[in-house]
Design an enzyme around this catalytic site. Structure first.
Site, PDB file in Angstrom:
ATOM      1  N   SER A 190      22.433 -10.074   0.395  1.00 31.64           N
ATOM      2  CA  SER A 190      23.222 -11.286   0.774  1.00 31.64           C
ATOM      3  C   SER A 190      23.308 -12.248  -0.561  1.00 31.64           C
ATOM      4  CB  SER A 190      22.497 -11.932   1.917  1.00 31.64           C
ATOM      5  OG  SER A 190      23.343 -13.445   1.944  1.00 31.64           O
ATOM      6  N   TYR A 250      15.415 -16.438   5.566  1.00 34.68           N
ATOM      7  CA  TYR A 250      16.234 -15.261   5.602  1.00 34.68           C
ATOM      8  C   TYR A 250      16.599 -15.021   4.081  1.00 34.68           C
ATOM      9  CZ  TYR A 250      20.957 -12.977   6.028  1.00 34.68           C
ATOM     10  OH  TYR A 250      22.000 -12.249   5.803  1.00 34.68           O
TER      11      TYR A 250
HETATM   12  P1  NAP Z   1      25.578  -8.622  13.261  1.00 34.90           P
HETATM   13  O1  NAP Z   1      26.993  -8.777  13.435  1.00 34.90           O
HETATM   14  O2  NAP Z   1      24.654  -9.748  13.739  1.00 34.90           O
HETATM   15  O3  NAP Z   1      24.957  -7.047  13.450  1.00 34.90           O
HETATM   16  C1  NAP Z   1      23.626  -6.928  13.682  1.00 34.90           C
HETATM   17  C2  NAP Z   1      23.617  -5.412  13.598  1.00 34.90           C
HETATM   18  O4  NAP Z   1      22.098  -5.041  13.775  1.00 34.90           O
HETATM   19  C3  NAP Z   1      23.918  -5.092  15.193  1.00 34.90           C
HETATM   20  O5  NAP Z   1      24.357  -3.739  15.159  1.00 34.90           O
HETATM   21  C4  NAP Z   1      22.775  -4.974  15.865  1.00 34.90           C
HETATM   22  O6  NAP Z   1      22.277  -4.120  17.061  1.00 34.90           O
HETATM   23  C5  NAP Z   1      21.480  -4.565  14.704  1.00 34.90           C
HETATM   24  N1  NAP Z   1      20.260  -4.952  14.912  1.00 34.90           N
HETATM   25  C6  NAP Z   1      19.753  -6.064  15.527  1.00 34.90           C
HETATM   26  N2  NAP Z   1      18.322  -6.022  15.541  1.00 34.90           N
HETATM   27  C7  NAP Z   1      18.118  -4.561  15.166  1.00 34.90           C
HETATM   28  C8  NAP Z   1      16.945  -3.896  15.337  1.00 34.90           C
HETATM   29  N3  NAP Z   1      15.700  -4.565  15.648  1.00 34.90           N
HETATM   30  N4  NAP Z   1      16.910  -2.598  14.757  1.00 34.90           N
HETATM   31  C9  NAP Z   1      18.113  -1.805  14.644  1.00 34.90           C
HETATM   32  N5  NAP Z   1      19.379  -2.383  14.668  1.00 34.90           N
HETATM   33  C10 NAP Z   1      19.282  -4.013  14.963  1.00 34.90           C
HETATM   34  O7  NAP Z   1      25.296  -8.823  11.611  1.00 34.90           O
HETATM   35  P2  NAP Z   1      26.293  -8.428  10.173  1.00 34.90           P
HETATM   36  O8  NAP Z   1      26.680  -9.873   9.887  1.00 34.90           O
HETATM   37  O9  NAP Z   1      27.260  -7.369  10.583  1.00 34.90           O
HETATM   38  O10 NAP Z   1      25.114  -8.265   9.263  1.00 34.90           O
HETATM   39  C11 NAP Z   1      24.975  -7.082   8.702  1.00 34.90           C
HETATM   40  C12 NAP Z   1      23.990  -7.089   7.317  1.00 34.90           C
HETATM   41  O11 NAP Z   1      24.715  -7.917   6.414  1.00 34.90           O
HETATM   42  C13 NAP Z   1      22.696  -7.932   7.524  1.00 34.90           C
HETATM   43  O12 NAP Z   1      21.748  -7.226   6.975  1.00 34.90           O
HETATM   44  C14 NAP Z   1      23.030  -9.120   7.182  1.00 34.90           C
HETATM   45  O13 NAP Z   1      21.779  -9.880   6.848  1.00 34.90           O
HETATM   46  C15 NAP Z   1      24.040  -9.025   6.140  1.00 34.90           C
HETATM   47  N6  NAP Z   1      24.827 -10.250   5.978  1.00 34.90           N
HETATM   48  C16 NAP Z   1      25.580 -10.640   6.565  1.00 34.90           C
HETATM   49  C17 NAP Z   1      26.590 -11.760   6.211  1.00 34.90           C
HETATM   50  C18 NAP Z   1      27.614 -12.317   7.208  1.00 34.90           C
HETATM   51  O14 NAP Z   1      28.364 -13.444   6.810  1.00 34.90           O
HETATM   52  N7  NAP Z   1      27.812 -11.886   8.261  1.00 34.90           N
HETATM   53  C19 NAP Z   1      26.286 -12.050   4.894  1.00 34.90           C
HETATM   54  C20 NAP Z   1      25.405 -11.734   4.067  1.00 34.90           C
HETATM   55  C21 NAP Z   1      24.549 -10.554   4.357  1.00 34.90           C
HETATM   56  P3  NAP Z   1      22.533  -4.239  18.464  1.00 34.90           P
HETATM   57  O15 NAP Z   1      23.422  -5.412  18.684  1.00 34.90           O
HETATM   58  O16 NAP Z   1      22.706  -3.144  19.281  1.00 34.90           O
HETATM   59  O17 NAP Z   1      21.084  -4.884  18.776  1.00 34.90           O
END
Ligand code: NAP
Length: 246
Positions: free
Chosen positions: A141, A155
């Site tokens: 991130s 985080y």
């Molecule tokens: P998200 O929409 O909250 O999705 C999170 C995913 O992780 C879901 O599929 C969830 O599955 C899964 N998950 C949660 N706990 C888990 C566990 N213990 N074991 C396996 N899977 C698990 O998140 P996102 O925004 O797509 O983020 C994806 C990545 O991008 C993360 O590493 C995040 O830190 C990074 N990121 C995101 C942003 C942003 O603005 N969105 C910015 C920078 C970095 P279930 O729903 O089935 O539990």
């Protein structure tokens, strides 16, 4: 067919990466933790594209689950080529609100989970262990660089650990046929903000993004698929910031 395991692929960036990878010809292992229906929907979308995917439940913060995830993927889809360490979690609140439970939740998934998965991937991909090489892409991130004051310094620190792991592991396994790279997203429209306590976060902070908008999950997915591809064959220990200039 090359096989890609994507952790946390039931929604958001992971789901978009599953679709982009399928379009590029990968068979995809769609890992999820709690939302089986959403993971099955991602698998169905891949199949509608004529691709191959399987949903595998595993809590990536538990090493035993990770070991099972990799063996189920191998048994169903075949030999691994690419791991995308994507599953992540955040909680919103300044230092006074951080406690042991929050730190454990954030670090056990974002950091320990990425290490457990990288270990299983290296055991299968490394030419030292008879593998054919491959690649690992970590979803970090821009928080790792910005520090996220007042929001979630914990985080941001977990993503700092992922950046360091990317640099070190890339060097450790470079001679074993494995490339290790990372994508650093900026603010992206996914449910992570709502589940972390601030549903409208992207729209609140988008004026601080030089491009004045939030990003879409598919814009991250394209960078991931490129890093996995042969077009990135000389990239390791590299970072792509996909953040609208933030
Ligand atoms: P998200 O929409 O909250 O999705 C999170 C995913 O992780 C879901 O599929 C969830 O599955 C899964 N998950 C949660 N706990 C888990 C566990 N213990 N074991 C396996 N899977 C698990 O998140 P996102 O925004 O797509 O983020 C994806 C990545 O991008 C993360 O590493 C995040 O830190 C990074 N990121 C995101 C942003 C942003 O603005 N969105 C910015 C920078 C970095 P279930 O729903 O089935 O539990």
């Amino acid at each position: 067919m090359k096989v890609m395991i994507i952790t946390g692929a039931s929604r958001g960036i992971g789901a978009a990466t599953a679709i982009a990878a399928a379009k590029s010809g990968y068979a995809v292992c769609v890992n999820y933790h709690s939302d089986e229906a959403a993971a099955n929907e991602v698998v169905a979308q891949v199949q509608q594209l004529g691709g191959t995917a399987v949903a595998v439940m595993a809590d990536v913060s538990k090493e035993a689950d990770v070991v099972r995830l990799f063996s189920e993927s191998e048994n169903t889809l075949g030999k691994l080529s690419v791991l995308v360490n994507n599953a992540g979690v955040l909680e919103t609140g300044s230092i006074e609100t951080i406690n042991e439970n929050r730190l454990r939740r954030v670090f056990e998934l974002n950091v320990f989970g990425a290490f457990y998965c990288a270990k299983e991937a290296v055991k299968r991909l490394s030419t030292k262990h008879g593998g054919s090489g491959g690649s690992i892409i970590n979803i970090s991130s821009v928080a790792a660089k910005l520090g996220s004051p007042g929001e979630y310094v914990d985080y941001a620190a977990s993503k700092g650990a992922i950046d360091t792991m990317t640099v070190g592991l890339a060097k450790e396994v470079a001679e074993q046929g494995i490339r290790v790279n990372a994508v650093r997203p900026g603010v992206i429209y996914t449910e992570i903000h709502a589940s972390g306590g601030e549903p409208e976060r992207v729209d609140r902070v988008k004026s601080s993004v030089p491009m004045k908008r939030g990003g879409e999950p598919a814009e991250i997915a394209d960078a991931v698929v490129w890093l996995a591809s042969e077009q990135a064959s000389y990239c390791t220990g590299s970072f792509i910031d996909v953040s609208g200039g933030r």
